[in-house]
Scaffold this active site. Structure first.
Site, PDB file in Angstrom:
ATOM      1  N   ARG A  33       0.326  -6.451  -2.064  1.00 53.28           N
ATOM      2  CA  ARG A  33       0.558  -7.308  -0.739  1.00 53.28           C
ATOM      3  C   ARG A  33      -0.743  -7.633  -0.429  1.00 53.28           C
ATOM      4  NH1 ARG A  33       3.638  -2.362   1.774  1.00 53.28           N
ATOM      5  NH2 ARG A  33       1.873  -1.464   0.697  1.00 53.28           N
ATOM      6  N   GLY A  88      -6.646   1.784  -6.559  1.00 57.95           N
ATOM      7  CA  GLY A  88      -6.078   3.076  -7.241  1.00 57.95           C
ATOM      8  C   GLY A  88      -5.883   3.115  -8.774  1.00 57.95           C
ATOM      9  N   GLU A 112      -6.365   6.016  -2.984  1.00 50.97           N
ATOM     10  CA  GLU A 112      -5.980   5.858  -1.417  1.00 50.97           C
ATOM     11  C   GLU A 112      -4.593   6.544  -1.204  1.00 50.97           C
ATOM     12  OE1 GLU A 112      -6.481   1.668  -0.356  1.00 50.97           O
ATOM     13  OE2 GLU A 112      -8.373   1.550  -1.450  1.00 50.97           O
ATOM     14  N   GLY A 117       1.078  -3.383  -7.781  1.00 50.24           N
ATOM     15  CA  GLY A 117       0.205  -2.377  -7.014  1.00 50.24           C
ATOM     16  C   GLY A 117      -1.230  -2.205  -7.635  1.00 50.24           C
ATOM     17  N   ASP A 150       5.634  -8.253  -2.399  1.00 45.25           N
ATOM     18  CA  ASP A 150       6.052  -6.991  -1.973  1.00 45.25           C
ATOM     19  C   ASP A 150       7.318  -6.738  -2.844  1.00 45.25           C
ATOM     20  OD1 ASP A 150       7.376  -5.039  -0.797  1.00 45.25           O
ATOM     21  OD2 ASP A 150       6.397  -5.851   1.378  1.00 45.25           O
ATOM     22  N   VAL A 151       6.993  -5.679  -3.625  1.00 41.28           N
ATOM     23  CA  VAL A 151       8.026  -5.173  -4.631  1.00 41.28           C
ATOM     24  C   VAL A 151       9.508  -5.016  -3.860  1.00 41.28           C
ATOM     25  CG1 VAL A 151       6.525  -4.626  -6.477  1.00 41.28           C
ATOM     26  CG2 VAL A 151       7.376  -2.692  -4.929  1.00 41.28           C
ATOM     27  N   ASN A 197       3.613   0.374 -11.186  1.00 42.41           N
ATOM     28  CA  ASN A 197       2.732   1.543 -10.399  1.00 42.41           C
ATOM     29  C   ASN A 197       2.786   1.298  -9.281  1.00 42.41           C
ATOM     30  OD1 ASN A 197       0.071   2.879 -10.612  1.00 42.41           O
ATOM     31  ND2 ASN A 197      -0.418   0.895  -9.170  1.00 42.41           N
ATOM     32  N   LEU A 204      -2.791  15.404  -9.414  1.00 42.14           N
ATOM     33  CA  LEU A 204      -3.649  14.867  -8.498  1.00 42.14           C
ATOM     34  C   LEU A 204      -4.482  13.823  -9.041  1.00 42.14           C
ATOM     35  CD1 LEU A 204      -3.872  18.401  -6.903  1.00 42.14           C
ATOM     36  CD2 LEU A 204      -3.222  16.261  -5.484  1.00 42.14           C
ATOM     37  N   TYR A 218       9.664  11.957  -1.496  1.00 39.92           N
ATOM     38  CA  TYR A 218       8.705  11.437  -2.526  1.00 39.92           C
ATOM     39  C   TYR A 218       9.333  11.766  -3.832  1.00 39.92           C
ATOM     40  CZ  TYR A 218       4.688  10.147  -5.056  1.00 39.92           C
ATOM     41  OH  TYR A 218       3.696   9.674  -5.920  1.00 39.92           O
TER      42      TYR A 218
HETATM   43  P1  NAP Z   1      -2.985   3.854  -4.026  1.00 39.05           P
HETATM   44  O1  NAP Z   1      -4.417   3.947  -4.137  1.00 39.05           O
HETATM   45  O2  NAP Z   1      -2.484   3.650  -2.545  1.00 39.05           O
HETATM   46  O3  NAP Z   1      -2.440   2.549  -4.500  1.00 39.05           O
HETATM   47  C1  NAP Z   1      -1.122   2.000  -4.526  1.00 39.05           C
HETATM   48  C2  NAP Z   1      -0.876   0.591  -4.852  1.00 39.05           C
HETATM   49  O4  NAP Z   1       0.582   0.055  -4.737  1.00 39.05           O
HETATM   50  C3  NAP Z   1      -1.724  -0.431  -3.935  1.00 39.05           C
HETATM   51  O5  NAP Z   1      -2.159  -1.361  -4.650  1.00 39.05           O
HETATM   52  C4  NAP Z   1      -0.684  -0.951  -3.232  1.00 39.05           C
HETATM   53  O6  NAP Z   1      -1.065  -2.382  -2.804  1.00 39.05           O
HETATM   54  C5  NAP Z   1       0.679  -0.935  -3.984  1.00 39.05           C
HETATM   55  N1  NAP Z   1       1.795  -1.187  -3.223  1.00 39.05           N
HETATM   56  C6  NAP Z   1       2.227  -0.246  -2.374  1.00 39.05           C
HETATM   57  N2  NAP Z   1       3.477  -0.683  -1.896  1.00 39.05           N
HETATM   58  C7  NAP Z   1       3.747  -1.851  -2.286  1.00 39.05           C
HETATM   59  C8  NAP Z   1       4.565  -2.782  -2.343  1.00 39.05           C
HETATM   60  N3  NAP Z   1       5.642  -2.630  -1.417  1.00 39.05           N
HETATM   61  N4  NAP Z   1       4.629  -3.838  -3.031  1.00 39.05           N
HETATM   62  C9  NAP Z   1       3.665  -4.177  -3.750  1.00 39.05           C
HETATM   63  N5  NAP Z   1       2.829  -3.200  -3.909  1.00 39.05           N
HETATM   64  C10 NAP Z   1       2.888  -2.224  -3.119  1.00 39.05           C
HETATM   65  O7  NAP Z   1      -2.263   4.968  -5.004  1.00 39.05           O
HETATM   66  P2  NAP Z   1      -2.025   5.375  -6.294  1.00 39.05           P
HETATM   67  O8  NAP Z   1      -2.588   6.740  -6.480  1.00 39.05           O
HETATM   68  O9  NAP Z   1      -3.158   4.395  -7.228  1.00 39.05           O
HETATM   69  O10 NAP Z   1      -0.535   5.090  -6.746  1.00 39.05           O
HETATM   70  C11 NAP Z   1      -0.274   4.489  -7.650  1.00 39.05           C
HETATM   71  C12 NAP Z   1       1.097   5.048  -8.220  1.00 39.05           C
HETATM   72  O11 NAP Z   1       0.793   6.204  -8.463  1.00 39.05           O
HETATM   73  C13 NAP Z   1       2.134   5.264  -7.151  1.00 39.05           C
HETATM   74  O12 NAP Z   1       3.552   4.881  -7.787  1.00 39.05           O
HETATM   75  C14 NAP Z   1       2.019   6.796  -6.956  1.00 39.05           C
HETATM   76  O13 NAP Z   1       3.277   7.312  -6.496  1.00 39.05           O
HETATM   77  C15 NAP Z   1       1.788   7.184  -8.409  1.00 39.05           C
HETATM   78  N6  NAP Z   1       1.152   8.692  -8.252  1.00 39.05           N
HETATM   79  C16 NAP Z   1      -0.047   8.846  -7.637  1.00 39.05           C
HETATM   80  C17 NAP Z   1      -0.572  10.227  -7.716  1.00 39.05           C
HETATM   81  C18 NAP Z   1      -2.126  10.411  -7.073  1.00 39.05           C
HETATM   82  O14 NAP Z   1      -2.227  11.484  -6.688  1.00 39.05           O
HETATM   83  N7  NAP Z   1      -2.583   9.481  -6.668  1.00 39.05           N
HETATM   84  C19 NAP Z   1      -0.041  11.182  -8.257  1.00 39.05           C
HETATM   85  C20 NAP Z   1       1.156  10.791  -9.207  1.00 39.05           C
HETATM   86  C21 NAP Z   1       1.747   9.681  -9.029  1.00 39.05           C
HETATM   87  P3  NAP Z   1      -0.892  -3.051  -1.190  1.00 39.05           P
HETATM   88  O15 NAP Z   1      -0.769  -2.062  -0.334  1.00 39.05           O
HETATM   89  O16 NAP Z   1      -1.837  -4.224  -1.477  1.00 39.05           O
HETATM   90  O17 NAP Z   1       0.513  -3.584  -1.657  1.00 39.05           O
END
Ligand code: NAP
Length: 254
Positions: free
Chosen positions: A35, A14, A190, A10, A61-62, A88, A186, A154
């Site tokens: 992806r 983010g 994206e 990922g 795609d994981v 991640n 938080l 979630y």
């Molecule tokens: P983000 O900006 O939407 O980034 C998510 C990343 O995961 C993107 O690079 C996306 O890339 C990748 N991804 C999604 N589905 C995938 C798949 N099937 N295969 C490979 N890659 C995939 O969100 P983020 O906040 O950085 O999230 C990263 C992690 O932090 C997640 O696990 C999320 O649950 C966790 N988290 C986030 C928050 C928050 O507030 N933002 C809080 C707690 C935990 P592609 O779309 O290009 O595949």
């Protein structure tokens, strides 16, 4: 981190992208998966130009176990010694109460956040065990510790990640491989836009009225965990904005 190899899932946005940045700054070489190929390639080029980073980008795609296993088997011989794995890749979909939720959303979250993380880890961790060292960082969530309205599936996926971290700490005990579980609150990424399927206005309201964490704030903690001396394990970390007391109590000045 110089000459270390770091695999980040990922990495196209983010927290994952911020992790790529901090490890690049420290001289690591990077294997970046996601992806969206254009995003990965642009990131790889930028990190190489700015820090001289050696980067391999791969569209993975994981959720696709065969693709994950193939991608790991295709890692060039000289890059096989993965020192740090950052699990991640993940997402949330929707915020409906459970009785109104959609199976399709739930399956996507379970397939990505739990099954994808398992596929990647099962393919990478044996090499770490063989070498007697390695750091696995699982990005879980505060949503796996505390329930909130509409967080149902979630939160369940993130509670599963936390339980996997806990159980790997036991399974890997004695191997030299350490596991760090990070539960962010938080973080402005994206994430909410993905959750609300591109509704940017709705996503923006999540981060209004206070200062949320940035991807960089989380990446700094990932780097800290990965750069402790080999006898030190940071097992479990909860990190929130100062204005976030619990998963749903956030001091906002609107
Ligand atoms: P983000 O900006 O939407 O980034 C998510 C990343 O995961 C993107 O690079 C996306 O890339 C990748 N991804 C999604 N589905 C995938 C798949 N099937 N295969 C490979 N890659 C995939 O969100 P983020 O906040 O950085 O999230 C990263 C992690 O932090 C997640 O696990 C999320 O649950 C966790 N988290 C986030 C928050 C928050 O507030 N933002 C809080 C707690 C935990 P592609 O779309 O290009 O595949």
């Amino acid at each position: 981190m110089k000459h270390s190899t770091v695999l980040i899932t990922g990495a196209s946005a983010g927290i994952g992208e911020a992790c790529a940045e901090v490890f690049a700054e420290q001289g690591a070489r990077l294997i970046l998966w996601a992806r969206r190929s254009e995003r990965l390639e642009a990131l790889g080029k930028r990190l190489h130009a700015e820090h001289g980073t050696d980067v391999i980008t791969e569209v993975v795609d994981v959720r696709d176990r065969a693709a994950v296993e193939l991608a790991v088997s295709m890692i060039p011989e000289a890059w096989r010694t993965i020192d740090v794995l950052v699990n991640n890749a993940g997402l949330s979909r929707g915020l409906s109460p459970f009785h109104e939720g959609e199976h399709q959303d739930w399956e996507e979250m379970v397939d990505t956040n739990i099954k994808g993380l398992i596929y990647v880890s099962r393919a990478v961790i044996p090499g770490m065990v063989q070498r007697g060292r390695g750091t696995v960082v699982n990005i879980a969530s505060i949503a796996g510790r505390q329930a909130y309205r509409g967080g149902n599936v979630y939160g369940a996926t993130k509670a599963a990640v936390k339980m996997l971290s806990d159980s790997w700490q036991i399974d890997l005990n004695g191997t030299g491989v350490r596991v760090t579980n990070i539960d962010p609150g938080l973080v402005e990424t994206e994430f909410s836009e993905v959750r609300f399927r591109g509704d940017a206005d709705r996503a923006a309201t999540v981060y209004k009225g206070y200062t949320p964490l940035s991807g960089r704030d989380i990446a700094d903690v990932v780097l800290f965990a990965a750069t402790r001396p080999p006898h030190v394990a940071l097992q479990d970390i909860l990190i929130t904005p100062v204005d976030q007391a619990t998963v749903s109590i956030v001091h906002k000045q609107l």
